[in-house]
Design a protein around this motif. Structure first.
Motif: not given
Length: 125
Positions: A18-24, A78-83, A88-91, A96-100
């Motif tokens: 998305g990135p997730y932090a920007v648009n989910g 319920k399955k949770e996403m691993s830590a 990895g998603q956050k980093t 990616v968000a830095k270049g926007l």
């Protein structure tokens, strides 16, 4: 949803975020038929997505039990996403968000939709 193309995987699917932090939109694989390319460019110099491949998205095999028991299980877990995937998603999102720029951020947040008499092959992005 609008997303940023990162690379094409060995299976032919596209790796986007998305990135997730920007648009989910999380880090995910998307079929090429579901994408419309645009001329918008995003700087991905700081992002390291080389370790992400089709095996990254593989599901864990669950032990096969009796047929009837699994259907009526009272406490379906319920399955949770691993830590490590969350980290990895956050980093990756931070890089990616830095270049926007501000206008690209607002473009990614906006929902894509077509109304009547709008044909995607005639649009210029």
């Amino acid at each position: 949803r609008r997303a940023v193309f990162l690379k094409q995987l060995a299976s032919g699917l596209l790796l986007v975020t998305g990135p997730y932090a920007v648009n989910g939109v999380p880090l995910r694989r998307v079929n090429q038929r579901m994408c419309i390319g645009t001329s918008t460019k995003v700087d991905l110099k700081g992002a390291s997505f080389g370790s992400v491949d089709d095996a990254y998205f593989a599901r864990e095999k669950k032990a096969a039990g009796k047929k009837g028991e699994a259907m009526f299980a009272a406490g379906a877990e319920k399955k949770e996403m691993s830590a490590e995937k969350k980290a990895g998603q956050k980093t990756l999102d931070e890089a990616v968000a830095k270049g926007l720029s501000a206008d690209v951020r607002s473009y990614l947040k906006a929902r894509f939709s077509l109304s009547s008499k709008m044909y995607p092959h005639e649009l210029r992005f």
